[in-house]
Design a protein around this motif. Structure first.
Motif, PDB file in Angstrom:
ATOM      1  N   ARG A  54       0.808  -1.222   0.000  1.00 31.27           N
ATOM      2  CA  ARG A  54       0.000   0.000   0.000  1.00 31.27           C
ATOM      3  C   ARG A  54       0.840   1.272   0.000  1.00 31.27           C
ATOM      4  NH1 ARG A  54      -3.527  -3.816   2.210  1.00 31.27           N
ATOM      5  NH2 ARG A  54      -1.609  -4.723   2.935  1.00 31.27           N
ATOM      6  N   THR A  55       1.813   1.322   0.916  1.00 28.56           N
ATOM      7  CA  THR A  55       2.554   2.573   1.092  1.00 28.56           C
ATOM      8  C   THR A  55       3.381   2.885  -0.156  1.00 28.56           C
ATOM      9  OG1 THR A  55       2.647   2.076   3.441  1.00 28.56           O
ATOM     10  CG2 THR A  55       4.144   3.762   2.643  1.00 28.56           C
ATOM     11  N   ARG A  56       4.061   1.879  -0.694  1.00 30.77           N
ATOM     12  CA  ARG A  56       4.911   2.124  -1.858  1.00 30.77           C
ATOM     13  C   ARG A  56       4.076   2.536  -3.073  1.00 30.77           C
ATOM     14  NH1 ARG A  56       6.394  -0.758  -5.876  1.00 30.77           N
ATOM     15  NH2 ARG A  56       5.560  -2.699  -5.045  1.00 30.77           N
ATOM     16  N   GLU A 133       8.138   4.917  13.656  1.00 34.55           N
ATOM     17  CA  GLU A 133       7.057   5.813  13.206  1.00 34.55           C
ATOM     18  C   GLU A 133       6.643   5.589  11.761  1.00 34.55           C
ATOM     19  OE1 GLU A 133       5.807   9.398  14.221  1.00 34.55           O
ATOM     20  OE2 GLU A 133       7.257   9.828  15.805  1.00 34.55           O
ATOM     21  N   HIS A 134       5.452   6.046  11.463  1.00 32.09           N
ATOM     22  CA  HIS A 134       4.888   5.949  10.112  1.00 32.09           C
ATOM     23  C   HIS A 134       3.909   7.126   9.965  1.00 32.09           C
ATOM     24  CE1 HIS A 134       3.535   4.363   6.422  1.00 32.09           C
ATOM     25  NE2 HIS A 134       3.098   3.179   6.775  1.00 32.09           N
ATOM     26  N   PRO A 135       4.461   8.345   9.864  1.00 30.56           N
ATOM     27  CA  PRO A 135       3.597   9.532   9.964  1.00 30.56           C
ATOM     28  C   PRO A 135       2.524   9.647   8.886  1.00 30.56           C
ATOM     29  CG  PRO A 135       5.885  10.134   9.457  1.00 30.56           C
ATOM     30  CD  PRO A 135       5.896   8.698   9.819  1.00 30.56           C
ATOM     31  N   SER A 177       4.540  -1.765  16.596  1.00 23.92           N
ATOM     32  CA  SER A 177       3.808  -0.964  15.611  1.00 23.92           C
ATOM     33  C   SER A 177       4.255   0.486  15.530  1.00 23.92           C
ATOM     34  CB  SER A 177       2.313  -0.991  15.940  1.00 23.92           C
ATOM     35  OG  SER A 177       1.616  -0.194  15.028  1.00 23.92           O
ATOM     36  N   ARG A 178       4.800   0.842  14.390  1.00 23.60           N
ATOM     37  CA  ARG A 178       5.113   2.256  14.124  1.00 23.60           C
ATOM     38  C   ARG A 178       3.823   3.033  13.863  1.00 23.60           C
ATOM     39  NH1 ARG A 178       8.527  -0.302   9.325  1.00 23.60           N
ATOM     40  NH2 ARG A 178       6.870  -0.952   7.929  1.00 23.60           N
ATOM     41  N   VAL A 179       2.792   2.324  13.395  1.00 21.35           N
ATOM     42  CA  VAL A 179       1.501   2.969  13.143  1.00 21.35           C
ATOM     43  C   VAL A 179       0.908   3.489  14.464  1.00 21.35           C
ATOM     44  CG1 VAL A 179      -0.858   2.566  12.327  1.00 21.35           C
ATOM     45  CG2 VAL A 179       1.070   1.532  11.116  1.00 21.35           C
ATOM     46  N   LEU A 231      -4.531  -3.492  15.054  1.00 25.23           N
ATOM     47  CA  LEU A 231      -3.156  -3.554  14.548  1.00 25.23           C
ATOM     48  C   LEU A 231      -2.804  -4.978  14.156  1.00 25.23           C
ATOM     49  CD1 LEU A 231      -1.372  -1.471  17.315  1.00 25.23           C
ATOM     50  CD2 LEU A 231      -2.030  -0.666  15.031  1.00 25.23           C
ATOM     51  N   ARG A 232      -1.976  -5.093  13.151  1.00 29.72           N
ATOM     52  CA  ARG A 232      -1.512  -6.421  12.732  1.00 29.72           C
ATOM     53  C   ARG A 232      -0.583  -7.020  13.789  1.00 29.72           C
ATOM     54  NH1 ARG A 232       2.943  -8.360   9.740  1.00 29.72           N
ATOM     55  NH2 ARG A 232       3.768  -6.248   9.570  1.00 29.72           N
ATOM     56  N   VAL A 233      -0.740  -8.294  14.052  1.00 29.20           N
ATOM     57  CA  VAL A 233       0.234  -9.015  14.880  1.00 29.20           C
ATOM     58  C   VAL A 233       1.472  -9.213  13.999  1.00 29.20           C
ATOM     59  CG1 VAL A 233       0.731 -11.196  16.045  1.00 29.20           C
ATOM     60  CG2 VAL A 233      -1.538 -10.152  16.269  1.00 29.20           C
ATOM     61  N   HIS A 271      -8.054  -0.573  10.099  1.00 30.42           N
ATOM     62  CA  HIS A 271      -6.873  -1.442  10.130  1.00 30.42           C
ATOM     63  C   HIS A 271      -5.929  -0.897   9.053  1.00 30.42           C
ATOM     64  CE1 HIS A 271      -4.223  -4.897   9.978  1.00 30.42           C
ATOM     65  NE2 HIS A 271      -4.948  -5.586  10.842  1.00 30.42           N
ATOM     66  N   PRO A 272      -4.640  -0.753   9.365  1.00 27.78           N
ATOM     67  CA  PRO A 272      -3.741  -0.171   8.351  1.00 27.78           C
ATOM     68  C   PRO A 272      -3.414  -1.142   7.213  1.00 27.78           C
ATOM     69  CG  PRO A 272      -2.489  -0.780  10.307  1.00 27.78           C
ATOM     70  CD  PRO A 272      -3.947  -0.997  10.639  1.00 27.78           C
ATOM     71  N   GLY A 273      -3.682  -2.433   7.404  1.00 28.69           N
ATOM     72  CA  GLY A 273      -3.271  -3.441   6.437  1.00 28.69           C
ATOM     73  C   GLY A 273      -1.773  -3.646   6.533  1.00 28.69           C
ATOM     74  N   PRO A 274      -1.259  -4.775   6.138  1.00 26.13           N
ATOM     75  CA  PRO A 274      -1.989  -5.970   5.741  1.00 26.13           C
ATOM     76  C   PRO A 274      -2.625  -6.666   6.962  1.00 26.13           C
ATOM     77  CG  PRO A 274       0.396  -6.376   5.729  1.00 26.13           C
ATOM     78  CD  PRO A 274       0.210  -4.940   6.050  1.00 26.13           C
TER      79      PRO A 274
HETATM   80  C1  NCD Z   1       1.879  -0.865   8.332  1.00 22.73           C
HETATM   81  C2  NCD Z   1       3.387  -0.754   8.327  1.00 22.73           C
HETATM   82  O1  NCD Z   1       4.052  -1.150   7.377  1.00 22.73           O
HETATM   83  O2  NCD Z   1       3.883  -0.243   9.300  1.00 22.73           O
HETATM   84  N1  NCD Z   1       1.323  -1.083   7.081  1.00 22.73           N
HETATM   85  C3  NCD Z   1       1.129  -0.061   6.213  1.00 22.73           C
HETATM   86  O3  NCD Z   1       1.960   0.798   6.019  1.00 22.73           O
HETATM   87  N2  NCD Z   1      -0.046  -0.027   5.565  1.00 22.73           N
HETATM   88  C4  NCD Z   1       1.380  -1.787   9.362  1.00 22.73           C
HETATM   89  C5  NCD Z   1       1.801  -3.213   9.332  1.00 22.73           C
HETATM   90  O4  NCD Z   1       2.705  -3.630   8.620  1.00 22.73           O
HETATM   91  O5  NCD Z   1       1.191  -3.968  10.091  1.00 22.73           O
END
Ligand code: NCD
Length: 321
Positions: A54-56, A133-135, A177-179, A231-233, A271-274
């Protein structure tokens, strides 16, 4: 704003400027021709040392919709796989004239190092560093919450601009989790009340100093929440046993059909995914009408357009053409 390294770097006004600019960017994406000429002649490098979907993709789409030249650089298939250092990679990018470097790295602090060591002269955007972090994820989550909880797009509704008084639960593997960290910082700036819900083993040391509450009890926390962010485990970052079994984790901390019924009518599920379907979130919860999971991905493009625009083309007062 010169770089975007931490959600904590954004003060209230700047955070709102980014969110409002993202709204304007989203509006341009309703036009027949989606491409804006704003960043023509600028080069954005996507430097991904860690896996990402997603992010890329959304950083790439964002830069292209603003007419920037985009260079995608990932660890696999480049000299990074041969062990080239961050410094040497950065010097190469600088030689190519990168105006902005979007970096995802497994080491917490790598984007900060890139921005402050003088190896690159362009803007640095943190696209996720280790467990730190993941701003831009926090910004796209805030855009999503504003749409649903503040009525930004509901005609006639009072257009509150921040999230003052909204109750947000962030549930699960906070430790890795940086999220979570970026969301806590940004949501605090926007006036929301955040509670982290996790087993004690998945809360980081020092969480007491974060601007939020904590709880070990999901069922007790759900009533009254406006948004529940699962949050993803992060199994790939776990080198020890943090919970007895997947089944036990789901039973205590998973969002399932029974827990959905404990939510207020307006509460959104994020949920931020995945996702690990069946672990932290059941299929019922992921696909229910109150789930904003797909919408979050869409908002990622407009938020990243806003960030690149504000970093590279100056203030929004000049107007988006
Ligand atoms: C997150 C990440 O990479 O930090 N995903 C994302 O950017 N959509 C969360 C995660 O990997 O669980």
């Amino acid at each position: 704003m010169r770089h975007l390294l931490s959600a904590g770097d954004l003060d209230h006004d700047t955070a709102l400027l980014v969110l409002d600019t993202a709204e304007q960017m989203a509006a341009t994406q309703q036009r027949e021709i989606k491409k804006l000429p704003t960043l023509r002649g600028r080069t954005v490098v996507n430097l991904f040392f860690e896996d990402s979907t997603r992010t890329r993709i959304s950083f790439e789409a964002a830069a292209k919709r603003l007419s920037a030249d985009v260079i995608n650089f990932s660890a696999k298939g480049s000299s990074l796989a041969k062990g080239e250092s961050l410094k040497d990679t950065a010097l190469t990018l600088q030689a190519m004239g990168a105006d902005a470097v979007v970096i995802r790295h497994q080491a917490s602090g790598a984007p900060h190092r890139l921005a402050t060591a003088g190896w690159v002269h362009g803007c640095v955007v943190n696209a996720g560093d280790g467990t730190h972090e993941h701003p831009t994820q926090a910004l796209l989550d805030a855009v999503t919450m504003r749409h649903h909880l503040v009525g930004m797009r509901r005609p006639g509704a009072a257009a509150g601009r921040d999230l003052a008084g909204r109750r947000v639960l962030i549930v699960g593997d906070v430790l890795h989790s940086r999220v979570a960290r970026s969301n806590v910082l940004l949501l605090h700036t926007l006036g929301a009340d955040v509670t982290l819900v996790a087993p004690p083993t998945l809360l980081p040391v020092g969480v007491d100093s974060w601007p939020c509450a904590t709880s070990y009890d999901l069922d007790a926390s759900l009533p009254g929440a406006d948004a529940v962010m699962m949050l993803r485990v992060q199994a790939e970052r776990m080198h020890a046993a943090y919970f007895p079994s997947a089944r036990e984790y789901s039973r205590r901390y998973g969002l399932d059909a029974r827990r959905l019924r404990l939510l207020d009518e307006h509460t959104i599920v994020m949920h931020p995914g995945p996702m690990n379907r069946g672990l932290e979130i059941s299929a019922d919860a992921a696909d229910c009408a109150r789930s904003t999971i797909v919408e979050q991905v869409g908002n990622g493009v407009s938020v990243r357009m806003a960030v690149l625009y504000l970093l590279l083309a100056g203030s929004a007062d000049e107007g988006i053409r």
